[in-house]
Design a protein around this motif. Structure first.
Motif, PDB file in Angstrom:
ATOM      1  N   UNK A  55       0.851  -1.182   0.000  1.00 34.57           N
ATOM      2  CA  UNK A  55       0.000   0.000   0.000  1.00 34.57           C
ATOM      3  C   UNK A  55       0.886   1.232   0.000  1.00 34.57           C
ATOM      4  N   UNK A  56       0.670   2.105  -0.958  1.00 34.91           N
ATOM      5  CA  UNK A  56       1.438   3.343  -1.056  1.00 34.91           C
ATOM      6  C   UNK A  56       0.476   4.515  -0.937  1.00 34.91           C
ATOM      7  N   UNK A  57       0.686   5.356   0.054  1.00 38.66           N
ATOM      8  CA  UNK A  57      -0.086   6.585   0.188  1.00 38.66           C
ATOM      9  C   UNK A  57       0.623   7.663  -0.617  1.00 38.66           C
ATOM     10  N   UNK A  58       0.016   8.065  -1.721  1.00 35.02           N
ATOM     11  CA  UNK A  58       0.608   9.059  -2.621  1.00 35.02           C
ATOM     12  C   UNK A  58       0.126  10.438  -2.182  1.00 35.02           C
ATOM     13  N   UNK A  59       1.037  11.227  -1.632  1.00 29.94           N
ATOM     14  CA  UNK A  59       0.669  12.545  -1.121  1.00 29.94           C
ATOM     15  C   UNK A  59       0.861  13.575  -2.231  1.00 29.94           C
ATOM     16  N   UNK A  60      -0.251  14.033  -2.773  1.00 29.62           N
ATOM     17  CA  UNK A  60      -0.226  15.073  -3.799  1.00 29.62           C
ATOM     18  C   UNK A  60       0.762  14.733  -4.915  1.00 29.62           C
ATOM     19  N   UNK A  61       0.710  13.495  -5.392  1.00 30.12           N
ATOM     20  CA  UNK A  61       1.632  13.049  -6.432  1.00 30.12           C
ATOM     21  C   UNK A  61       0.919  12.047  -7.336  1.00 30.12           C
ATOM     22  N   UNK A  62       0.297  12.515  -8.420  1.00 28.63           N
ATOM     23  CA  UNK A  62      -0.470  11.618  -9.289  1.00 28.63           C
ATOM     24  C   UNK A  62       0.385  10.633 -10.077  1.00 28.63           C
ATOM     25  N   UNK A  63       1.704  10.808 -10.077  1.00 30.03           N
ATOM     26  CA  UNK A  63       2.562   9.894 -10.832  1.00 30.03           C
ATOM     27  C   UNK A  63       2.882   8.610 -10.068  1.00 30.03           C
ATOM     28  N   UNK A  64       2.602   8.583  -8.787  1.00 26.74           N
ATOM     29  CA  UNK A  64       2.983   7.434  -7.964  1.00 26.74           C
ATOM     30  C   UNK A  64       2.340   6.142  -8.455  1.00 26.74           C
ATOM     31  N   UNK A  65       1.096   6.209  -8.873  1.00 28.24           N
ATOM     32  CA  UNK A  65       0.390   5.005  -9.339  1.00 28.24           C
ATOM     33  C   UNK A  65       1.190   4.296 -10.425  1.00 28.24           C
ATOM     34  N   UNK A  66       1.600   5.028 -11.452  1.00 29.08           N
ATOM     35  CA  UNK A  66       2.347   4.420 -12.550  1.00 29.08           C
ATOM     36  C   UNK A  66       3.726   3.965 -12.097  1.00 29.08           C
ATOM     37  N   UNK A  67       4.359   4.719 -11.205  1.00 24.94           N
ATOM     38  CA  UNK A  67       5.704   4.377 -10.751  1.00 24.94           C
ATOM     39  C   UNK A  67       5.698   3.051 -10.002  1.00 24.94           C
ATOM     40  N   UNK A  68       4.795   2.916  -9.025  1.00 26.76           N
ATOM     41  CA  UNK A  68       4.820   1.717  -8.194  1.00 26.76           C
ATOM     42  C   UNK A  68       4.385   0.488  -8.984  1.00 26.76           C
ATOM     43  N   UNK A  69       3.383   0.625  -9.828  1.00 30.93           N
ATOM     44  CA  UNK A  69       2.946  -0.541 -10.610  1.00 30.93           C
ATOM     45  C   UNK A  69       3.998  -0.915 -11.652  1.00 30.93           C
ATOM     46  N   UNK A  70       4.646   0.066 -12.224  1.00 29.38           N
ATOM     47  CA  UNK A  70       5.718  -0.231 -13.166  1.00 29.38           C
ATOM     48  C   UNK A  70       6.912  -0.878 -12.481  1.00 29.38           C
ATOM     49  N   UNK A  71       7.177  -0.481 -11.243  1.00 31.03           N
ATOM     50  CA  UNK A  71       8.303  -1.055 -10.515  1.00 31.03           C
ATOM     51  C   UNK A  71       8.063  -2.523 -10.192  1.00 31.03           C
ATOM     52  N   UNK A  72       6.840  -2.864  -9.833  1.00 30.99           N
ATOM     53  CA  UNK A  72       6.540  -4.271  -9.538  1.00 30.99           C
ATOM     54  C   UNK A  72       6.557  -5.110 -10.811  1.00 30.99           C
ATOM     55  N   UNK A  73       6.145  -4.533 -11.917  1.00 36.22           N
ATOM     56  CA  UNK A  73       6.212  -5.246 -13.186  1.00 36.22           C
ATOM     57  C   UNK A  73       5.492  -6.579 -13.158  1.00 36.22           C
ATOM     58  N   UNK A  74       6.208  -7.649 -13.511  1.00 42.89           N
ATOM     59  CA  UNK A  74       5.595  -8.976 -13.620  1.00 42.89           C
ATOM     60  C   UNK A  74       5.708  -9.800 -12.344  1.00 42.89           C
ATOM     61  N   UNK A  75       6.262  -9.210 -11.273  1.00 41.28           N
ATOM     62  CA  UNK A  75       6.384  -9.956 -10.028  1.00 41.28           C
ATOM     63  C   UNK A  75       4.994 -10.281  -9.490  1.00 41.28           C
ATOM     64  N   UNK A  76       4.796 -11.527  -9.118  1.00 43.81           N
ATOM     65  CA  UNK A  76       3.489 -11.947  -8.616  1.00 43.81           C
ATOM     66  C   UNK A  76       3.240 -11.338  -7.245  1.00 43.81           C
ATOM     67  N   UNK A  77       2.203 -10.565  -7.150  1.00 41.84           N
ATOM     68  CA  UNK A  77       1.803  -9.944  -5.884  1.00 41.84           C
ATOM     69  C   UNK A  77       0.285  -9.855  -5.895  1.00 41.84           C
ATOM     70  N   UNK A  78      -0.382 -10.313  -4.859  1.00 37.46           N
ATOM     71  CA  UNK A  78      -1.843 -10.289  -4.877  1.00 37.46           C
ATOM     72  C   UNK A  78      -2.431  -8.918  -5.150  1.00 37.46           C
TER      73      UNK A  78
END
Length: 290
Positions: free
Chosen positions: A34-57
């Motif tokens: 869980x990432x709380x993005x404080x006034x930063x709309x780019x966080x969503x793409x950053x964190x999901x891109x960082x996880x990439x294909x790693x299996x995570x529920x």
């Protein structure tokens, strides 16, 4: 039993990528990030891109608006915890966005919190692991995300001599609750609920950590260091005292004094006074003066 890692982010995208790389390479991958993005709309793409294909529920990004007084760190931690608990998490591991977990960090916290659930106690128990500090990145290296870089963390990081450092499997009670820091800590969701979370009166830099520890103590709770949960703090520029956070530190120190009857962050306040930036008034209340 569901283990969630929670972090707050405002900028520091490369640091967030480093944290994800460490989580993905750990002995135990969390069930939820869980990432709380404080006034930063780019966080969503950053964190999901960082996880990439790693299996995570599940990866969850919670948007938290900024305040005119600064970043609402306390409110963001509570928002992240609420999102994790709503998705079934019963073990909460908080990591600062600058922190890369070591190979055993999540596994150690998860194991210790699992043992905590078998003990009969209604008082909150907070676990803390040691944090080592990484040097500035060498020229040409963009982050600590490559496997070879992660393997070198323990070799190049420096431990503070004034902090507890234990061997894996060791535990040490910490009687001084002022030693709590939110860079890396863990507790059960039940214990977090008992504390009521972080006091959201604090906005901006300083005070909310010390306050949370005092709440834990007021609930009859404890702080314990655990070995094997080392995290690695990625380098960023900083100043001491944090003059860029002058107004927030003085304001938050006053909130703390009203709640607990004594002034925290004494070293910073005195350093501000030496620089002519803050001083106590006739009633002993610290004010910004410069």
């Amino acid at each position: 039993m569901t283990v969630a890692v929670l972090t707050l982010a405002h900028g520091r995208h490369d640091h967030l990528r480093g944290q994800v790389a460490g989580l993905a390479a750990g002995e135990q991958v969390p069930d939820l990030h869980v990432v709380a993005a404080i006034d930063d709309p780019q966080i969503e793409a950053v964190v999901r891109g960082a996880w990439g294909d790693v299996t995570l529920p599940e990866v969850v990004v919670v948007d938290v608006p900024a305040s005119a007084d600064g970043l609402p760190l306390a409110a963001a931690r509570n928002a992240a915890a609420s999102a994790a608990v709503a998705r079934g998490a019963d073990r909460l591991v908080f990591l600062d966005v600058d922190c890369i977990p070591g190979p055993g960090t999540v596994a150690t916290y998860a194991r210790e919190l699992g043992a905590r659930r078998t003990r009969e106690s209604s008082s909150p128990a907070v676990l803390c692991g040691d944090v080592a500090y990484l040097p500035a990145l060498p020229p040409g290296q963009e982050g600590w995300t490559a496997p070879g870089d992660l393997a070198r963390l323990a070799e190049v990081a420096q431990h503070r001599p004034d902090r507890v450092r234990l061997e894996p499997g060791a535990r040490q009670a910490e009687p001084d609750l002022r030693q709590f820091w939110s860079l890396s800590f863990a507790l059960t969701a039940e214990d977090y609920a008992t504390t009521g979370g972080f006091c959201e009166d604090y906005v901006g830099y300083g005070g909310e950590d010390t306050d949370f520890a005092q709440v834990v103590g007021a609930c009859g709770g404890s702080l314990t260091w655990v070995g094997g949960a080392t995290a690695y703090h990625q380098h960023h520029e900083s100043s001491s005292p944090p003059v860029q956070h002058l107004e927030a530190v003085v304001r938050n120190a006053g909130i703390f004094a009203d709640r607990w009857g004594w002034w925290p962050m004494e070293g910073w306040l005195e350093a501000f006074r030496e620089r002519g930036l803050a001083a106590p008034d006739a009633a002993g209340r610290w004010r910004v003066t410069g």
